[in-house]
Design a protein around this motif. Sequence first.
Motif, mmCIF file in Angstrom:
data_model
loop_
_atom_site.group_PDB
_atom_site.id
_atom_site.type_symbol
_atom_site.label_atom_id
_atom_site.label_comp_id
_atom_site.label_asym_id
_atom_site.label_seq_id
_atom_site.Cartn_x
_atom_site.Cartn_y
_atom_site.Cartn_z
ATOM 1 N N UNK A 294 0.823 -1.221 0.000
ATOM 2 C CA UNK A 294 0.000 0.000 0.000
ATOM 3 C C UNK A 294 0.834 1.238 0.000
ATOM 4 N N UNK A 295 1.927 1.225 0.815
ATOM 5 C CA UNK A 295 2.784 2.412 0.879
ATOM 6 C C UNK A 295 3.507 2.659 -0.450
ATOM 7 N N UNK A 296 3.905 1.565 -1.055
ATOM 8 C CA UNK A 296 4.654 1.720 -2.308
ATOM 9 C C UNK A 296 3.770 2.277 -3.418
ATOM 10 N N UNK A 297 2.526 1.826 -3.413
ATOM 11 C CA UNK A 297 1.613 2.347 -4.445
ATOM 12 C C UNK A 297 1.412 3.840 -4.274
ATOM 13 N N UNK A 298 1.326 4.249 -3.101
ATOM 14 C CA UNK A 298 1.146 5.687 -2.838
ATOM 15 C C UNK A 298 2.385 6.463 -3.264
ATOM 16 N N UNK A 299 3.539 5.863 -2.987
ATOM 17 C CA UNK A 299 4.780 6.538 -3.367
ATOM 18 C C UNK A 299 4.872 6.699 -4.902
ATOM 19 N N UNK A 300 4.433 5.656 -5.636
ATOM 20 C CA UNK A 300 4.485 5.716 -7.098
ATOM 21 C C UNK A 300 3.556 6.791 -7.615
ATOM 22 N N UNK A 301 2.369 6.852 -7.037
ATOM 23 C CA UNK A 301 1.424 7.899 -7.456
ATOM 24 C C UNK A 301 2.013 9.269 -7.197
ATOM 25 N N UNK A 302 2.667 9.379 -6.105
ATOM 26 C CA UNK A 302 3.274 10.677 -5.764
ATOM 27 C C UNK A 302 4.369 11.023 -6.764
ATOM 28 N N UNK A 303 5.120 9.967 -7.139
ATOM 29 C CA UNK A 303 6.201 10.193 -8.111
ATOM 30 C C UNK A 303 5.635 10.678 -9.443
ATOM 31 N N UNK A 304 4.548 10.010 -9.878
ATOM 32 C CA UNK A 304 3.976 10.373 -11.178
ATOM 33 C C UNK A 304 3.435 11.780 -11.147
ATOM 34 N N UNK A 305 2.756 12.105 -10.070
ATOM 35 C CA UNK A 305 2.198 13.459 -9.967
ATOM 36 C C UNK A 305 3.313 14.473 -9.944
ATOM 37 N N UNK A 306 4.347 14.156 -9.261
ATOM 38 C CA UNK A 306 5.476 15.082 -9.186
ATOM 39 C C UNK A 306 6.131 15.266 -10.542
ATOM 40 N N UNK A 307 6.217 14.116 -11.269
ATOM 41 C CA UNK A 307 6.829 14.191 -12.601
ATOM 42 C C UNK A 307 6.031 15.072 -13.530
ATOM 43 N N UNK A 308 4.711 14.911 -13.439
ATOM 44 C CA UNK A 308 3.857 15.745 -14.285
ATOM 45 C C UNK A 308 4.021 17.202 -13.954
ATOM 46 N N UNK A 309 4.105 17.487 -12.654
ATOM 47 C CA UNK A 309 4.278 18.882 -12.242
ATOM 48 C C UNK A 309 5.599 19.434 -12.740
ATOM 49 N N UNK A 310 6.628 18.593 -12.608
ATOM 50 C CA UNK A 310 7.943 19.050 -13.070
ATOM 51 C C UNK A 310 7.931 19.286 -14.591
ATOM 52 N N UNK A 311 7.281 18.368 -15.318
ATOM 53 C CA UNK A 311 7.232 18.508 -16.774
ATOM 54 C C UNK A 311 6.475 19.771 -17.178
ATOM 55 N N UNK A 312 5.399 20.035 -16.443
ATOM 56 C CA UNK A 312 4.618 21.235 -16.739
ATOM 57 C C UNK A 312 5.455 22.479 -16.539
ATOM 58 N N UNK A 313 6.205 22.468 -15.411
ATOM 59 C CA UNK A 313 7.055 23.633 -15.139
ATOM 60 C C UNK A 313 8.092 23.808 -16.240
ATOM 61 N N UNK A 314 8.654 22.667 -16.658
ATOM 62 C CA UNK A 314 9.680 22.739 -17.715
ATOM 63 C C UNK A 314 9.085 23.291 -19.013
ATOM 64 N N UNK A 315 7.887 22.754 -19.404
ATOM 65 C CA UNK A 315 7.259 23.199 -20.643
ATOM 66 C C UNK A 315 6.895 24.666 -20.582
ATOM 67 N N UNK A 316 6.420 25.085 -19.446
ATOM 68 C CA UNK A 316 6.094 26.506 -19.292
ATOM 69 C C UNK A 316 7.346 27.334 -19.438
ATOM 70 N N UNK A 317 8.425 26.813 -18.907
ATOM 71 C CA UNK A 317 9.675 27.543 -19.042
ATOM 72 C C UNK A 317 10.122 27.641 -20.497
ATOM 73 N N UNK A 318 9.970 26.506 -21.182
ATOM 74 C CA UNK A 318 10.345 26.495 -22.616
ATOM 75 C C UNK A 318 9.479 27.479 -23.398
ATOM 76 N N UNK A 319 8.161 27.409 -23.197
ATOM 77 C CA UNK A 319 7.248 28.301 -23.918
ATOM 78 C C UNK A 319 7.578 29.752 -23.628
ATOM 79 N N UNK A 320 7.868 30.027 -22.352
ATOM 80 C CA UNK A 320 8.195 31.405 -21.986
ATOM 81 C C UNK A 320 9.469 31.873 -22.652
ATOM 82 N N UNK A 321 10.447 30.926 -22.702
ATOM 83 C CA UNK A 321 11.708 31.302 -23.317
ATOM 84 C C UNK A 321 11.543 31.634 -24.806
ATOM 85 N N UNK A 322 10.780 30.758 -25.531
ATOM 86 C CA UNK A 322 10.571 31.017 -26.967
ATOM 87 C C UNK A 322 9.708 32.259 -27.194
#
Length: 625
Positions: free
Chosen positions: A52-80
């Motif tokens: 149960x704990x591991x599943x929660x950790x994976x979900x957290x990882x995925x959500x975090x990854x999405x957030x990080x990717x969004x931040x990166x894309x926003x940064x790219x869009x802003x830069x261009x």
Amino acid sequence: MGYDVNDFQDKLEKELENYVGGPLPDDDEFGRDNYDGDGLYDNYDYDDDESGDKKNRIKTIIISAVLVLTVVLVGIYGGFTYYYHNRFYKGTVINNTDCGRLTVSQAEEKIRKNVENYELKLKFRGGEKKDIRSSDIDLEYIPDDSLTNLRKSQSPFLWPKGIFGGSKKYNFKANITYDENKLDQIVSYIPQLQDENMQGPEDAKVEFLDNKFQVTEEVRGNKLDKGKALGFIKKAIDSGQKNLSLEKAGAYEEPKVLSDDKNLQTQAAQLNELTASSITYQLPQGDQVLDGNTLRQWLFVDDNGNYSKDDDVWNQHIREYVQNLAESVDTYDVDTKFQATGLGEITVKGKFGFQINQEAEAAQLLDELSNHTVTTRKPAFSQEAPTYENNGFGNSYVEIDLSRQHVWVYKDGALAVDTGCVSGKMTSDRWTPPGIFHLTFKKSPSVLRGAKRADGTYEYESPVTYWMPFNGGIGLHDATWRTSGQFGTNIYKNRGSHGCINLPLSKAKAIYEIIDESMPIICYYSETYNVAPAEKKADETKEAPTASPDEEKKQDSDTTKEKDKTKEEKKKDTPAPTKTPPAPTKVPTPAPTDPPVTETPTPTDPPAPTNTPEEPSPDQPTENE
């Protein structure tokens, strides 16, 4: 400013490993076979108490990854977005110059250099080329607000359009200038635009070739529409276009009907069925062919181009064709062209030449066309000259100009006899009518006699050595009673003969030896003439009618008996020698001053009176010679 996607992926993996406290599973141990379809890998080796704990950790990882990717894309869009705030979108082409990712100043400089080195290459049909350089027309780029306004119209927030929307061309005429007069002059001198070098297009059509109708290929030609060509050239220069095919641009005039046109194919088949005949007429002026080219015009054509034959219209065309044929051929008793010696072409008229029998010819032609006949023939003549040469006169004929008082005899195209003459006096009872005649017969010697008296004697008997009648009692003969100075003069007007053509003895002999019935005798007046009324005199001797050849033989026999009294008379009745006939040493009594003709002529034009003597009797005054 740019962004490296691979670098971003590496950084993201490192962040996730730090977050989970160890390396991430690879593809083999964390693959598709352990995936349960809801985003979890159920078969991964978790302890049951920790699952149960591991599943929660994976979900957290995925959500975090999405957030990080969004931040990166926003940064790219802003830069261009910042990058394109003063630059053109990628793929922006201005006046045929790639200005993508350039600032306004950079784009203007690039356009200016391209304009300075600009060269338009024209390509013509057939591969011919012509270059127009910027220096030829004073082409230059003058910066204005066009590029600035274009850059402002490209919102930096929409920069992905340049990447995912493809290139977009923008053309501005205002910032390119050139001397239009120089351009017009250059274009006007291009050889391919000169009228003498251009051949217009020709539509495909049905033509009569090789004795049948065929669809001939269209001719594209090379004729340019000058207005269109100049317009396309200006448009190319305005846009910075470097290569221009005037054929692809549509500057050439093109045929409107092509050889694959179904209507043309149908027409050719119909025409071959309806117009299979070919009649080649052999005419004096040369061959004339009646074939499908003419026959197709006699057919009815409907709105769809289909041909059919109407019998009434067809027959009317046949009659009209034969009538026109006769008008071009007929020379019988109509004005006919003749090449007069020393004068050139004149017109003569007489019962001679060609005449088409129109009724017979129309019937024959109708039959031949109905049976699809192909033939070469003469028309159906009712009158036909002996030859087609020289408008029917041939190259052997006698020519008599009654104005110039001259006779020419041509044999096989060569002048054989050339002599002066004396023709009839210009009164209605004695003049020589013009016309075209043939020799009736010829006789040597012969006796021209006057009217027969009740006692069986004649008013006069005048022997001539050479007698050649051609128009009733009018003929050619020797006139030894005339002096040599009278022939070829105007003496005929007041002291002419009674219609005959008086000739010197030697010339009469030469003509006698040449002339035959096949040679036309052409009499004409080359000058204006007047015919005076007949002179009526109480003592005027009437001319006896011309005797037939058999009667002349009998008369000659009777005359011979009377002349047998003396040797001189016998000599006069002896046939003329083959070469030079002897002139009579003694003229029989009564000796006329002008020997009489036998019968009055029956001319083709104004009639001469009957029984008019050719020559006067001895008691007539000398002015009646």
